[in-house]
Design a protein around this motif. Structure first.
Motif, PDB file in Angstrom:
ATOM      1  N   ILE A   1      41.770  28.987  57.462  1.00 30.39           N
ATOM      2  CA  ILE A   1      42.061  29.464  56.451  1.00 30.39           C
ATOM      3  C   ILE A   1      41.141  29.926  55.681  1.00 30.39           C
ATOM      4  O   ILE A   1      40.107  29.409  55.283  1.00 30.39           O
ATOM      5  N   SER A   2      41.170  31.485  55.957  1.00 29.01           N
ATOM      6  CA  SER A   2      39.839  32.161  55.053  1.00 29.01           C
ATOM      7  C   SER A   2      40.261  32.175  54.000  1.00 29.01           C
ATOM      8  O   SER A   2      41.044  32.110  53.369  1.00 29.01           O
ATOM      9  N   ILE A   3      39.017  32.230  53.051  1.00 31.99           N
ATOM     10  CA  ILE A   3      39.721  32.946  51.463  1.00 31.99           C
ATOM     11  C   ILE A   3      39.678  34.535  51.618  1.00 31.99           C
ATOM     12  O   ILE A   3      39.486  35.176  52.266  1.00 31.99           O
TER      13      ILE A   3
ATOM     14  N   VAL B   1      47.685  34.059  47.040  1.00 30.87           N
ATOM     15  CA  VAL B   1      46.143  34.031  47.939  1.00 30.87           C
ATOM     16  C   VAL B   1      44.953  33.279  47.594  1.00 30.87           C
ATOM     17  O   VAL B   1      44.722  32.615  46.374  1.00 30.87           O
ATOM     18  N   TYR B   2      44.436  32.607  48.232  1.00 31.41           N
ATOM     19  CA  TYR B   2      43.416  31.780  48.591  1.00 31.41           C
ATOM     20  C   TYR B   2      42.354  31.704  48.587  1.00 31.41           C
ATOM     21  O   TYR B   2      41.834  32.867  48.419  1.00 31.41           O
ATOM     22  N   ASP B   3      41.904  31.972  47.458  1.00 33.05           N
ATOM     23  CA  ASP B   3      40.316  31.811  47.190  1.00 33.05           C
ATOM     24  C   ASP B   3      38.843  31.211  46.542  1.00 33.05           C
ATOM     25  O   ASP B   3      38.097  31.017  46.501  1.00 33.05           O
ATOM     26  N   GLY B   4      39.347  29.308  47.405  1.00 33.35           N
ATOM     27  CA  GLY B   4      38.294  29.449  47.580  1.00 33.35           C
ATOM     28  C   GLY B   4      38.166  28.035  46.758  1.00 33.35           C
ATOM     29  O   GLY B   4      39.100  26.972  46.602  1.00 33.35           O
ATOM     30  N   ILE B   5      37.592  26.390  46.944  1.00 30.35           N
ATOM     31  CA  ILE B   5      37.152  25.332  46.672  1.00 30.35           C
ATOM     32  C   ILE B   5      36.362  25.647  45.136  1.00 30.35           C
ATOM     33  O   ILE B   5      35.278  26.264  44.863  1.00 30.35           O
TER      34      ILE B   5
ATOM     35  N   VAL C   1      41.563  26.619  45.461  1.00 28.54           N
ATOM     36  CA  VAL C   1      42.491  26.909  44.567  1.00 28.54           C
ATOM     37  C   VAL C   1      42.928  28.505  45.106  1.00 28.54           C
ATOM     38  O   VAL C   1      43.321  29.093  46.018  1.00 28.54           O
ATOM     39  N   VAL C   2      45.031  28.336  44.562  1.00 32.08           N
ATOM     40  CA  VAL C   2      45.451  29.288  45.492  1.00 32.08           C
ATOM     41  C   VAL C   2      45.927  29.888  44.096  1.00 32.08           C
ATOM     42  O   VAL C   2      46.656  29.388  42.857  1.00 32.08           O
ATOM     43  N   ARG C   3      45.920  31.347  43.961  1.00 28.44           N
ATOM     44  CA  ARG C   3      46.754  31.770  43.042  1.00 28.44           C
ATOM     45  C   ARG C   3      47.489  32.850  43.485  1.00 28.44           C
ATOM     46  O   ARG C   3      47.458  33.257  44.488  1.00 28.44           O
ATOM     47  N   GLY C   4      48.328  32.697  42.144  1.00 28.24           N
ATOM     48  CA  GLY C   4      49.834  33.011  42.091  1.00 28.24           C
ATOM     49  C   GLY C   4      49.850  35.091  41.400  1.00 28.24           C
ATOM     50  O   GLY C   4      49.436  34.794  40.575  1.00 28.24           O
TER      51      GLY C   4
ATOM     52  N   MET D   1      36.656  36.030  46.019  1.00 30.10           N
ATOM     53  CA  MET D   1      37.819  36.278  45.952  1.00 30.10           C
ATOM     54  C   MET D   1      38.947  36.688  46.269  1.00 30.10           C
ATOM     55  O   MET D   1      38.512  37.724  46.115  1.00 30.10           O
ATOM     56  N   GLY D   2      39.711  36.321  47.366  1.00 31.18           N
ATOM     57  CA  GLY D   2      41.276  37.701  47.553  1.00 31.18           C
ATOM     58  C   GLY D   2      41.757  38.285  46.824  1.00 31.18           C
ATOM     59  O   GLY D   2      41.845  38.765  46.512  1.00 31.18           O
TER      60      GLY D   2
END
Length: 694
Positions: A255-257, A369-373, A353-356, A404-405
């Motif tokens: 899974i990529s940022i 979108v997955y934004d990392g740790i 952390v995933v942002r909606g 960040m995505g």
């Protein structure tokens, strides 16, 4: 080389015993709930009616135990703090618990959709050898995995009906592991596994939608069901959910940022975030080896009015205390997910952390979108905007991660509106297609003075020899005046099914797709006219230090969506030989890999799955000359693990030896991520150069 490191708490982040925060003390104080309510009353907060069975928490100080675990593919994992032997896996799991009534209702809806899905497509799935249809007295049907080595026992019930025990699906493991030192080969492997799992999920979701569409045609009162829930249920039954045997802390391989998801259930399937609705994913105390909950990921989507998000720093509001309208109506408690976040802060365990974000093209109006740790560095109890007490957690993004995505999504959105404002320098042209495409195609170069994409004639679609079209006045087409319907002439040519859904998403890749053409009576809005209308996404040709030139989209491209045509001037094999003698570079369609077969592939679920073979297409014995006339696709880079694929399509003639080369997305392609295709391996008669840009 892969190394193995024990998973230990970050001692630098553990609280100082002399300056223990109030939240840490509260976690070990049996009168936490009472003290919280008293403090709220003293400072004038609203006091809701006490909830029944409000028991205080009683936690013991943990005793960390470091254990090393080695996986078969030889990459590093390490356990979280534990003081209990990991023998609970063999025991029967406790019944599922829900943090809210809304979450419980969502799970109930999930189970209901699973039953509907099995009943609706049970008969159709009998053709696959690992499924069987079971009938009971009430004539209900269920679809279950069939395995001759299964431990389930067969029984003969009343009326001679044979039944088997359903396979039991246990909760996720409570063992926490961290994966480190993943090499490039391992990363590519896990990325491929993740991609195939997501493609299987999309294939099942689209299949469920297709079956639901057929059912609605024959039932006036049919209720539309959710394909995302159906797909996840089928993958669960097929044991295709990832990362269930171990709970991964931190980054998940593959899974990529910046990866984007349209469905929360898809994140559950791959193990990125395992909660259907709750924003905090955690190991509950009943599964944790040391009896304490530990958080692993959170979703930040603006569901709480007290959230503050500035990107690298997030003030995250805990869960609980909201009514059905999302308004805070009660004090939050230091339990379930809130306690898990506090414990993760205590042990120095990072969270994903995933942002909606709002997105009009999504069925739910939102994408994730997955934004990392991030690291949890602080926690406190505070008064919320609605007058009730809430728990707040300060999350700080760990440095040295990719951008960040969500930042790229926001930047692309502003770039579409005001390109010069966002990028004052670097734009060479704002439309190299010269208005031939539906949307402009940007040309961006901040590397050098090269302007090669300007010096050619832009063509929207490929040009074929005149004899390919034959006598166009004697063609045949469908008679669907108002729009194509099931079993019409063009649908029959496609094997009896529409190739696209109502949003233009390709159901599955085929050797060749027949779209409605000039002889059809259906309108231009017909769902079987997708690729012939040209591009719908805004593209940018950019100068790259790695691939010379590349193409990226300013829009989010959903998986299965049409991208563009690979256009050039078609040459016969004899003409191609002459051009090659003169040193010109040609693109040979026969060299493109069969990536189309991966889209809609269900071989992971059905062992005897056979990829589509109708209609059969002869070897493509022509070449595309893109030296003078071409389009945006000719600048797309080559990759052996691409995110787009070539699908052959016919619509303006019936000569299957000269189809159009249409590009579709093999996965969700976020804005500003480079698009790539697999050009294949050059043979002895073709040029070594895969494309003019590479």
């Amino acid at each position: 080389m892969t190394s193995f490191l024990p998973f230990q708490p970050d001692l630098n982040l553990l609280p100082d015993p002399t300056t223990t925060t109030s939240t840490t003390a509260a976690a070990n104080n049996p009168t936490t709930a009472t003290a919280t309510a008293t403090a709220a009353a003293n400072i004038g907060w609203k006091i809701p009616k006490p909830e029944p069975l409000d028991e205080p928490l009683n936690l013991e100080t943990p005793t960390p135990l470091n254990t090393i675990y080695q996986t078969p593919n030889n990459f590093t994992v390490s356990f979280s703090p534990s003081n209990v032997a990991t023998s609970s896996a063999a025991a029967a799991p406790p019944p599922p618990s829900f943090s809210s009534e809304e979450e419980a209702n969502t799970y109930a809806e999930y189970q209901r959709m699973s039953s509907i899905f099995r009943a609706s497509i049970a008969k159709k799935m009998q053709k696959y050898g690992d499924m069987e249809v079971l009938e009971s007295q009430d004539d209900s049907r269920a679809i279950v995995p069939f395995n001759e080595f299964d431990n389930g026992s067969a029984q003969v019930g009343q009326n001679g009906v044979v039944s088997t025990n359903r396979k039991k699906y246990y909760q996720r493991s409570g063992e926490l592991v961290r994966v480190t030192d993943v090499g490039p080969d391992d990363e590519n492997y896990f990325r491929d596994v993740m991609k195939r799992t997501r493609m299987t999920y999309n294939a099942l979701r689209l299949l469920a939608m297709l079956e639901d569409e057929k059912n609605r045609d024959i039932s006036v009162y049919h209720r539309k069901v959710r394909g995302d829930l159906k797909a996840s249920a089928m993958m669960r039954d097929g044991s295709l959910w990832l990362n269930r045997d171990k709970r991964i802390v931190g980054a998940i391989p593959g899974i990529s940022i910046g990866d984007v998801f349209f469905w929360r259930m898809e994140m559950c399937v791959i193990g990125l975030h395992g909660q259907v609705q709750a924003g905090i994913d955690y190991v509950p105390s009943s599964q944790s080896s040391n009896g304490e909950p530990i958080a692993t990921s959170v979703i930040v989507s603006g569901g709480y009015e007290d959230d503050e998000d500035v990107g690298d720093v997030i003030i995250y509001t805990g869960q609980g205390g909201q009514d059905k309208l999302g308004k805070q109506c009660a004090h939050q408690k230091l339990e379930t997910g809130n306690l898990a976040l506090e414990r993760s802060m205590y042990y120095g365990i990072e969270v994903r952390v995933v942002r909606g974000r709002k997105y009009e093209g999504s069925a739910s109006g939102k994408v994730y979108v997955y934004d990392g740790i991030y690291r949890i560095v602080d926690c406190w109890f505070d008064g919320g905007r609605s007058g009730f007490g809430v728990y707040k957690f300060k999350l700080v993004r760990i440095p040295n991660q990719p951008e960040m995505g969500s930042t790229r999504l926001k930047f692309a959105e502003e770039l579409r509106k005001s390109p010069l404002k966002m990028r004052p320098n670097g734009y060479v042209s704002f439309d190299i297609s010269k208005q031939k495409e539906n949307v402009p195609v940007f040309l961006f170069n901040d590397v050098d003075n090269q302007q090669d994409p300007l010096y050619f004639d832009y063509i929207k679609t490929s040009g074929f020899p005149p004899y390919v079209y034959g006598n166009i006045g004697n063609g045949s087409g469908c008679e669907c005046v108002g729009g194509c319907f099931e079993n019409c002439f063009c649908v029959t040519k496609n094997g009896g099914e529409f190739p696209y859904d109502n949003n233009g998403i390709l159901f599955k890749g085929k050797p060749l797709i027949f779209e409605c053409g000039r002889h059809c009576r259906c309108p231009p809005t017909c769902r079987n006219r997708v690729t012939q209308h040209g591009v719908r996404h805004r593209f940018e040709v950019f100068r790259s230090r790695v691939t010379s030139w590349g193409v990226r989209s300013l829009d989010l491209i959903p998986a299965g969506s049409f991208i563009c045509e690979f256009a050039g001037v078609a040459l016969t094999s004899e003409q191609a030989e002459i051009f090659t003698m003169n040193g010109d570079s040609l693109v040979y369609p026969i060299r493109f890999s069969d990536k189309w077969a991966e889209w809609g592939d269900l071989s992971q679920l059905f062992a005897d799955y056979v990829r589509p073979s109708y209609p059969s297409v002869p070897p493509l014995d022509f070449a595309l000359d893109v030296s003078r006339m071409r389009n945006v696709a000719c600048y797309i880079s080559h990759s052996s693990a691409p995110n787009a694929f070539v699908q052959l399509v016919l619509y303006d003639h019936n000569n299957i030896s000269f189809p159009h080369l249409m590009l579709f997305a093999l996965e969700n392609i976020p804005p500003l991520r480079e698009i790539s295709i697999d050009y294949g391996v050059a043979d002895e008669r073709s040029a070594k150069k895969l494309a003019i840009c590479n």
